[in-house]
Scaffold this active site. Structure first.
Site, mmCIF file in Angstrom:
data_model
loop_
_atom_site.group_PDB
_atom_site.id
_atom_site.type_symbol
_atom_site.label_atom_id
_atom_site.label_comp_id
_atom_site.label_asym_id
_atom_site.label_seq_id
_atom_site.Cartn_x
_atom_site.Cartn_y
_atom_site.Cartn_z
ATOM 1 N N LYS A 49 28.518 -9.508 -5.900
ATOM 2 C CA LYS A 49 28.445 -8.170 -5.315
ATOM 3 C C LYS A 49 29.784 -7.731 -4.718
ATOM 4 O O LYS A 49 30.026 -6.533 -4.549
ATOM 5 C CB LYS A 49 27.328 -8.094 -4.261
ATOM 6 N N TYR A 257 10.128 -14.237 -8.659
ATOM 7 C CA TYR A 257 11.385 -14.153 -7.913
ATOM 8 C C TYR A 257 11.387 -15.098 -6.715
ATOM 9 O O TYR A 257 10.446 -15.103 -5.911
ATOM 10 C CB TYR A 257 11.587 -12.706 -7.433
ATOM 11 N N TYR A 283 19.080 -17.397 -8.037
ATOM 12 C CA TYR A 283 19.735 -16.846 -9.239
ATOM 13 C C TYR A 283 20.412 -17.919 -10.086
ATOM 14 O O TYR A 283 19.990 -18.202 -11.204
ATOM 15 C CB TYR A 283 20.775 -15.796 -8.827
HETATM 16 C C1 LIG Z 1 22.665 -10.144 -7.359
HETATM 17 C C2 LIG Z 1 22.882 -11.508 -7.923
HETATM 18 C C3 LIG Z 1 22.767 -11.746 -9.310
HETATM 19 C C4 LIG Z 1 22.337 -10.686 -10.288
HETATM 20 O O1 LIG Z 1 23.308 -9.732 -10.558
HETATM 21 P P1 LIG Z 1 22.833 -8.284 -11.076
HETATM 22 O O2 LIG Z 1 24.077 -7.537 -11.255
HETATM 23 O O3 LIG Z 1 21.925 -7.747 -10.015
HETATM 24 O O4 LIG Z 1 22.069 -8.495 -12.349
HETATM 25 C C5 LIG Z 1 23.037 -13.017 -9.773
HETATM 26 N N1 LIG Z 1 23.363 -14.008 -8.930
HETATM 27 C C6 LIG Z 1 23.471 -13.830 -7.603
HETATM 28 C C7 LIG Z 1 23.817 -14.994 -6.755
HETATM 29 C C8 LIG Z 1 23.220 -12.566 -7.058
HETATM 30 O O5 LIG Z 1 23.312 -12.400 -5.727
#
Ligand SMILES: *Cc1c(COP(=O)(O)O)cnc(C)c1O
Length: 326
Positions: A49, A257, A283
Site C-alpha cells: 500500500k 478471509y 495475504y
Molecule cells: C492489501 C494487500 C494485498 C492485496 O493487494 P490488492 O492490491 O488489494 O489486491 C496483498 N498483500 C498484503 C500484505 C496486503 O496488505
C-alpha cells in the site's frame, strides 16, 4: 507508447530488493524462486500500500486536503500504512474498520493507535456510509477530508504498480534474469491491475498469476480488468490491451478471509525457517501456500523461474498467535 504519470509524494524506499530464495527453491525441488521485497517499502513496517499511497497522498495534498479517511478489516495493512503516510505528511487520519471494536489492540491495531489515527467501527453498517459520516464530521470541524477506497485500489493506486513493474523489468534486465511467472496475493485488485498494465507497457513476457485471498476468480478477474483498463485511460495509454493477461487462482480461499489454516501455517514457517523472511497470515501466507501447492502438483518445470511478489503484512502476525501456534 509513453504513459503520462501523475506526481508522487515520496514515501517508499525504492527500488525494493529482488532476491533469489536459494534454500526454498532447493527444498521444494521445482522452479527457481525469486522474491520482490515490497515488504521492505519502509513505511512503518512497509507493504504494497505504500507504493499506492505515494500517488494517493500526492493527489490529496494537491487538492488541498488535510485529512485522510480509509477503510479495511481490523488488521488491515492498508489502514496502517495510510495512518503512517498521514503522520509523515502532517495530515489527520480516520480509519473505518469492519465489525465491532476489538478488545485486544494487537498487530496493526496497536500500530494505528501509535501512529495517531482515529478509529471507527462499522458494526453491521455499510463501510461507505460510515466513511461518508466521518467525512462530514471532519468538514464540520473545518477540515478537508480525502477518502481513499478499500485497499487504495483506484486508478491512482494501480498507477504505482505500473511503475513497480517498470522497476522490476529494469532489475531483471540488469541481473540477466528471466521470469516465467509472477505469483502474489490479490484482493482488492489494484496491485494486479497495475502489474498487468505495466507488463504490457514495459515488455514483461511472463505470466502474472494472482492468488485470490477472498474473491471467486471470475469476480476478481473482472474487477482487475476494469481497473487496468481505467488506469490505462488515466495514463493516456488507453489503446493498450490487457486482454488475456488477467489470471486469478481461487483454489486457496479455504474458510474465507483471514481464516488461517495449515496452508498458511506451513508456508509461513517454511519461508521463515529456510530464508529468515516473514510472511503474513492473511495475504502472503495464503499466496505462498498456493505457490507451494502448485509446485508440488508440478505446475512448473525445473528450468522455469517464479517470482513471488512479497506484498508485506507481517505486522499482523502478533494478532494471530493462537492460529499460528495452535
Ligand atoms: C492489501 C494487500 C494485498 C492485496 O493487494 P490488492 O492490491 O488489494 O489486491 C496483498 N498483500 C498484503 C500484505 C496486503 O496488505
Amino acid at each position: 507508447m509513453n504513459a503520462n504519470y501523475p506526481d508522487r509524494k515520496i514515501l517508499a524506499h525504492l527500488p525494493t530488493p529482488l532476491e533469489k530464495l536459494e534454500r526454498l527453491s532447493k527444498h521444494l525441488g521445482g522452479p527457481d524462486i525469486y522474491m520482490k521485497r515490497d515488504d521492505q517499502t519502509g513505511l512503518a513496517t512497509g507493504g504494497n500500500k505504500t507504493r499506492k499511497l505515494e500517488f494517493l497522498v500526492a493527489d490529496a495534498i494537491a487538492q488541498g486536503c488535510d485529512h485522510l479517511i480509509t477503510t479495511g478489516a481490523p488488521q488491515s495493512n492498508h489502514c496502517r500504512q495510510t495512518a503512517a503516510a498521514a503522520a509523515h505528511c502532517g495530515l489527520g487520519c480516520s480509519l473505518v474498520l469492519r465489525g465491532e471494536p476489538q478488545s485486544q489492540m494487537q498487530g496493526n491495531l496497536l500500530l494505528n493507535k501509535l501512529l495517531g489515527a482515529h478509529l471507527y467501527w462499522t458494526g453491521d453498517r455499510n463501510r461507505q456510509e460510515v466513511m461518508a459520516e466521518v467525512a462530514n464530521e471532519q468538514r464540520a470541524m473545518g477540515h478537508k477530508p480525502y477518502t481513499i477506497p478499500l485497499g487504495g485500489s483506484n486508478v491512482m493506486g494501480a498507477t504505482s504498480y505500473v511503475l513497480a513493474m517498470k522497476e522490476l523489468t529494469e532489475q531483471l534486465q540488469a541481473a540477466s534474469i528471466n521470469i516465467d511467472f509472477i505469483v502474489f496475493a490479490s484482493s482488492s485488485g489494484g496491485t494486479q491491475a497495475g502489474l498487468v498494465l505495466g507488463a504490457e507497457l514495459y515488455g514483461f513476457r511472463g505470466q502474472i498469476l494472482g492468488i485470490s485471498v477472498d474473491h471467486p476468480a471470475e469476480e476478481l478477474q473482472m474487477q482487475v480488468s476494469a481497473l487496468a483498463t481505467a488506469t490505462a485511460t488515466h495514463l493516456g495509454v488507453g489503446t493498450v490491451s490487457i486482454a488475456n493477461r488477467v489470471e486469478v487462482n481461487d483454489d486457496y480461499l479455504g474458510d474465507g478471509y483471514a481464516m488461517v489454516s495449515e496452508t498458511e501455517r506451513e508456508a509461513i514457517q517454511m519461508v521463515a525457517q529456510l530464508e529468515g523472511i516473514l510472511l503474513d497470515p492473511v495475504y502472503t501466507g495464503r499466496a505462498m501456500g498456493g505457490l507451494i501447492d502448485l509446485i508440488r502438483w508440478g505446475a512448473f518445470t525445473r528450468g522455469q523461474s517464479v517470482l513471488f511478489w512479497h506484498t508485506g503484512g507481517a505486522a499482523a502476525l502478533p494478532a494471530f498467535v493462537d492460529k499460528l501456534l495452535p
